[in-house]
Design a protein around this motif. Structure first.
Motif, PDB file in Angstrom:
ATOM      1  N   THR A 136      72.076  40.683  35.040  1.00  0.00           N
ATOM      2  CA  THR A 136      71.218  40.566  33.865  1.00  0.00           C
ATOM      3  C   THR A 136      71.776  39.470  32.984  1.00  0.00           C
ATOM      4  O   THR A 136      72.906  39.010  33.178  1.00  0.00           O
ATOM      5  CB  THR A 136      71.156  41.889  33.083  1.00  0.00           C
ATOM      6  OG1 THR A 136      72.500  42.268  32.686  1.00  0.00           O
ATOM      7  CG2 THR A 136      70.536  43.008  33.915  1.00  0.00           C
ATOM      8  N   SER A 137      70.991  39.057  31.970  1.00  0.00           N
ATOM      9  CA  SER A 137      71.468  37.951  31.145  1.00  0.00           C
ATOM     10  C   SER A 137      71.227  38.134  29.652  1.00  0.00           C
ATOM     11  O   SER A 137      71.930  37.525  28.836  1.00  0.00           O
ATOM     12  CB  SER A 137      70.813  36.645  31.594  1.00  0.00           C
ATOM     13  OG  SER A 137      69.404  36.735  31.497  1.00  0.00           O
ATOM     14  N   THR A 138      70.263  38.958  29.248  1.00  0.00           N
ATOM     15  CA  THR A 138      69.944  39.058  27.823  1.00  0.00           C
ATOM     16  C   THR A 138      69.977  40.486  27.284  1.00  0.00           C
ATOM     17  O   THR A 138      70.239  40.690  26.103  1.00  0.00           O
ATOM     18  CB  THR A 138      68.546  38.473  27.538  1.00  0.00           C
ATOM     19  OG1 THR A 138      67.572  39.172  28.328  1.00  0.00           O
ATOM     20  CG2 THR A 138      68.502  36.995  27.867  1.00  0.00           C
ATOM     21  N   ILE A 139      69.709  41.467  28.108  1.00  0.00           N
ATOM     22  CA  ILE A 139      69.641  42.845  27.645  1.00  0.00           C
ATOM     23  C   ILE A 139      71.042  43.353  27.323  1.00  0.00           C
ATOM     24  O   ILE A 139      72.021  42.983  27.975  1.00  0.00           O
ATOM     25  CB  ILE A 139      68.969  43.736  28.711  1.00  0.00           C
ATOM     26  CG1 ILE A 139      68.594  45.100  28.130  1.00  0.00           C
ATOM     27  CG2 ILE A 139      69.845  43.876  29.956  1.00  0.00           C
ATOM     28  CD1 ILE A 139      67.698  45.919  29.044  1.00  0.00           C
ATOM     29  N   ARG A 140      71.156  44.188  26.278  1.00  0.00           N
ATOM     30  CA  ARG A 140      72.443  44.769  25.929  1.00  0.00           C
ATOM     31  C   ARG A 140      72.713  45.966  26.831  1.00  0.00           C
ATOM     32  O   ARG A 140      71.796  46.655  27.286  1.00  0.00           O
ATOM     33  CB  ARG A 140      72.476  45.159  24.454  1.00  0.00           C
ATOM     34  CG  ARG A 140      72.323  43.951  23.526  1.00  0.00           C
ATOM     35  CD  ARG A 140      72.646  44.303  22.090  1.00  0.00           C
ATOM     36  NE  ARG A 140      74.066  44.574  21.902  1.00  0.00           N
ATOM     37  CZ  ARG A 140      74.978  43.662  21.589  1.00  0.00           C
ATOM     38  NH1 ARG A 140      74.630  42.396  21.442  1.00  0.00           N
ATOM     39  NH2 ARG A 140      76.235  44.003  21.427  1.00  0.00           N
ATOM     40  N   LEU A 141      74.017  46.198  27.103  1.00  0.00           N
ATOM     41  CA  LEU A 141      74.459  47.216  28.058  1.00  0.00           C
ATOM     42  C   LEU A 141      75.426  48.170  27.380  1.00  0.00           C
ATOM     43  O   LEU A 141      76.180  47.763  26.492  1.00  0.00           O
ATOM     44  CB  LEU A 141      75.171  46.558  29.244  1.00  0.00           C
ATOM     45  CG  LEU A 141      74.509  45.348  29.907  1.00  0.00           C
ATOM     46  CD1 LEU A 141      75.509  44.628  30.800  1.00  0.00           C
ATOM     47  CD2 LEU A 141      73.299  45.790  30.709  1.00  0.00           C
ATOM     48  N   GLY A 142      75.433  49.442  27.812  1.00  0.00           N
ATOM     49  CA  GLY A 142      76.386  50.339  27.197  1.00  0.00           C
ATOM     50  C   GLY A 142      76.580  51.660  27.913  1.00  0.00           C
ATOM     51  O   GLY A 142      75.892  51.987  28.884  1.00  0.00           O
ATOM     52  N   THR A 143      77.556  52.415  27.418  1.00  0.00           N
ATOM     53  CA  THR A 143      77.861  53.761  27.902  1.00  0.00           C
ATOM     54  C   THR A 143      77.159  54.772  27.021  1.00  0.00           C
ATOM     55  O   THR A 143      77.145  54.662  25.801  1.00  0.00           O
ATOM     56  CB  THR A 143      79.366  54.018  27.854  1.00  0.00           C
ATOM     57  OG1 THR A 143      79.865  53.676  26.546  1.00  0.00           O
ATOM     58  CG2 THR A 143      80.098  53.201  28.894  1.00  0.00           C
ATOM     59  N   ASP A 195      83.118  43.431  27.886  1.00  0.00           N
ATOM     60  CA  ASP A 195      82.597  42.572  26.823  1.00  0.00           C
ATOM     61  C   ASP A 195      82.611  41.114  27.250  1.00  0.00           C
ATOM     62  O   ASP A 195      81.678  40.354  26.969  1.00  0.00           O
ATOM     63  CB  ASP A 195      83.436  42.776  25.560  1.00  0.00           C
ATOM     64  CG  ASP A 195      82.834  42.117  24.335  1.00  0.00           C
ATOM     65  OD1 ASP A 195      81.628  42.316  24.088  1.00  0.00           O
ATOM     66  OD2 ASP A 195      83.567  41.399  23.633  1.00  0.00           O
ATOM     67  N   ASP A 196      83.657  40.714  27.960  1.00  0.00           N
ATOM     68  CA  ASP A 196      83.779  39.324  28.411  1.00  0.00           C
ATOM     69  C   ASP A 196      82.772  39.019  29.522  1.00  0.00           C
ATOM     70  O   ASP A 196      82.065  38.004  29.468  1.00  0.00           O
ATOM     71  CB  ASP A 196      85.205  39.076  28.895  1.00  0.00           C
ATOM     72  CG  ASP A 196      85.416  37.645  29.348  1.00  0.00           C
ATOM     73  OD1 ASP A 196      85.388  36.750  28.493  1.00  0.00           O
ATOM     74  OD2 ASP A 196      85.592  37.436  30.559  1.00  0.00           O
ATOM     75  N   ARG A 209      77.485  41.313  25.372  1.00  0.00           N
ATOM     76  CA  ARG A 209      76.301  42.165  25.355  1.00  0.00           C
ATOM     77  C   ARG A 209      76.639  43.650  25.438  1.00  0.00           C
ATOM     78  O   ARG A 209      75.742  44.499  25.425  1.00  0.00           O
ATOM     79  CB  ARG A 209      75.367  41.803  26.522  1.00  0.00           C
ATOM     80  CG  ARG A 209      74.697  40.453  26.377  1.00  0.00           C
ATOM     81  CD  ARG A 209      73.710  40.202  27.509  1.00  0.00           C
ATOM     82  NE  ARG A 209      74.356  39.940  28.780  1.00  0.00           N
ATOM     83  CZ  ARG A 209      74.090  40.570  29.917  1.00  0.00           C
ATOM     84  NH1 ARG A 209      73.173  41.532  29.937  1.00  0.00           N
ATOM     85  NH2 ARG A 209      74.715  40.254  31.036  1.00  0.00           N
ATOM     86  N   PHE A 210      77.909  43.988  25.503  1.00  0.00           N
ATOM     87  CA  PHE A 210      78.307  45.375  25.728  1.00  0.00           C
ATOM     88  C   PHE A 210      78.406  46.151  24.425  1.00  0.00           C
ATOM     89  O   PHE A 210      78.904  45.652  23.417  1.00  0.00           O
ATOM     90  CB  PHE A 210      79.648  45.441  26.464  1.00  0.00           C
ATOM     91  CG  PHE A 210      80.112  46.846  26.725  1.00  0.00           C
ATOM     92  CD1 PHE A 210      79.509  47.618  27.710  1.00  0.00           C
ATOM     93  CD2 PHE A 210      81.116  47.405  25.962  1.00  0.00           C
ATOM     94  CE1 PHE A 210      79.914  48.916  27.935  1.00  0.00           C
ATOM     95  CE2 PHE A 210      81.541  48.705  26.182  1.00  0.00           C
ATOM     96  CZ  PHE A 210      80.938  49.459  27.179  1.00  0.00           C
ATOM     97  N   MET A 211      77.929  47.401  24.449  1.00  0.00           N
ATOM     98  CA  MET A 211      78.060  48.328  23.331  1.00  0.00           C
ATOM     99  C   MET A 211      78.722  49.604  23.844  1.00  0.00           C
ATOM    100  O   MET A 211      78.389  50.083  24.938  1.00  0.00           O
ATOM    101  CB  MET A 211      76.695  48.656  22.732  1.00  0.00           C
ATOM    102  CG  MET A 211      75.946  47.446  22.210  1.00  0.00           C
ATOM    103  SD  MET A 211      74.389  47.910  21.385  1.00  0.00           S
ATOM    104  CE  MET A 211      73.419  48.477  22.789  1.00  0.00           C
ATOM    105  N   CYS A 241      88.041  40.774  21.865  1.00  0.00           N
ATOM    106  CA  CYS A 241      86.639  40.879  22.244  1.00  0.00           C
ATOM    107  C   CYS A 241      85.887  39.567  22.025  1.00  0.00           C
ATOM    108  O   CYS A 241      86.239  38.784  21.141  1.00  0.00           O
ATOM    109  CB  CYS A 241      85.949  41.973  21.424  1.00  0.00           C
ATOM    110  SG  CYS A 241      86.525  43.653  21.775  1.00  0.00           S
ATOM    111  N   VAL A 242      84.857  39.357  22.801  1.00  0.00           N
ATOM    112  CA  VAL A 242      83.925  38.255  22.551  1.00  0.00           C
ATOM    113  C   VAL A 242      83.213  38.505  21.229  1.00  0.00           C
ATOM    114  O   VAL A 242      83.053  37.592  20.408  1.00  0.00           O
ATOM    115  CB  VAL A 242      82.911  38.135  23.706  1.00  0.00           C
ATOM    116  CG1 VAL A 242      81.833  37.107  23.380  1.00  0.00           C
ATOM    117  CG2 VAL A 242      83.620  37.775  25.005  1.00  0.00           C
TER     118      VAL A 242
END
Length: 324
Positions: free
Chosen positions: A61-68, A89-90, A95-97, A163-164
């Motif tokens: 993926t390239s734009t959507i945010r991702l998380g747990t 995050d890197d 995009r990581f939450m 973090c980025v």
């Protein structure tokens, strides 16, 4: 209003990858996976770890945010986990939450017992969660962390390169009770609620969600945080009505969430049977007919007008308050 979707980590990657790509193509704003060692009635079926799953998802993926949705302290230690978070995050290019929860109920029992852990009291669960979040925050912000607590130790733990997302990746803290809400008020850029489990009607569940939202307002005020500095997420599939049972059900949940001031709604990818059973055709209809009207990623993809709203906010870790 932003909308996210959960993809359970139960499929081999050849079957899971199209779902993660699909979440982005459909225009969802964020996509999540559970962080358990096994989950409820699915405990005897296929199940994969959240960290490599999210790493793979970041690569396709390239734009959507991702998380747990969400990490608990039942089987994670902040020191090695912070290194995994830095990598996520890197690799995701910021995009990581990080969704965090105490693990006090539901699947938390298996996550604890499978490792042979001792029984823990509700107070121990809440105290450990507070320490887990505080230490994780420090590990992601400070160049070097020393910590000697009741549940965790850290000796000269480093965080290079950091973090980025600065000063660190966003925390979304799951909280229905006052103790966890205080953790969310201190460290969260987002607050997540599931309402009261086992409600006997959709109306009763939403009444409880409204009560949780009011309590969280009080906790924020007590911590001197402006209500607008914390994004509000509601996991609507904790209600008796699966949001993707029909387009009408999805619209109903959106409307109720908007009335209560939630910024984000989270649903689940339909499964063939069992939990979150539904039809993917409903998901496709929602993506085509509803998401473009909400002002999130889908509206920007289709050119529909609307305010995409703020993204996850960063915070001043020293002061424990949000910037923005």
């Amino acid at each position: 209003m932003r909308v996210g979707i959960v993809i359970l980590p139960e499929h081999r990657w050849w079957a899971a990858e199209p779902r993660w790509r699909g979440a982005e193509t459909y225009g969802f704003d964020h996509v999540w996976t559970y962080d358990h060692l096994g989950w409820r009635t699915l405990v005897d079926g296929p199940w994969f770890d959240a960290v490599p799953t999210l790493t793979a998802a970041a690569m396709v993926t390239s734009t959507i945010r991702l998380g747990t949705f969400v990490v608990s302290p039942h089987f994670r230690h902040p020191v090695p986990f912070a290194r995994q978070l830095l990598a996520l995050d890197d690799i995701s290019d910021g995009r990581f939450m990080l969704g965090l929860g105490s693990g006090a109920s539901g699947a938390g029992g298996y996550d604890r017992t499978v490792m042979g852990g001792p029984e823990v009291t509700p107070r121990q669960v809440s105290d450990r969660f507070a320490e887990f979040v505080e230490l994780t925050d420090s590990l992601l912000v400070r160049p070097r962390t020393d910590h000697s607590g009741e549940y965790y130790q850290a000796v000269a733990a480093r965080n290079a390169p950091g973090c980025v997302q600065r000063p660190r990746l966003p925390f979304l803290v799951a909280a229905n009770g006052p103790k966890a809400m205080r953790v969310a008020a201190r460290f969260g850029q987002g607050w997540v609620t599931t309402g009261r489990p086992g409600a006997d009607s959709v109306a009763a569940w939403w009444r409880n969600v409204a009560e949780c939202a009011d309590r969280f307002d009080e906790v924020l005020a007590a911590h001197g945080r402006d209500r607008s500095t914390v994004d509000r997420y509601v996991s609507v599939d904790a209600s008796p009505l699966f949001a993707l049972e029909s387009v009408g059900a999805f619209r109903e949940h959106l409307g109720r969430a908007a009335e209560l001031g939630f910024t984000d709604v989270v649903t689940h990818w339909p499964r063939a049977d069992g939990p979150y059973a539904g039809r993917e055709t409903v998901l496709e209809e929602v993506a085509a007919d509803v998401l473009p009207l909400l002002g999130g990623r889908a509206s920007r993809k289709t050119g529909a007008e609307g305010n995409a709203g703020p993204g996850p906010r960063v915070h001043d870790s020293e002061a424990g308050k949000s910037e923005g």
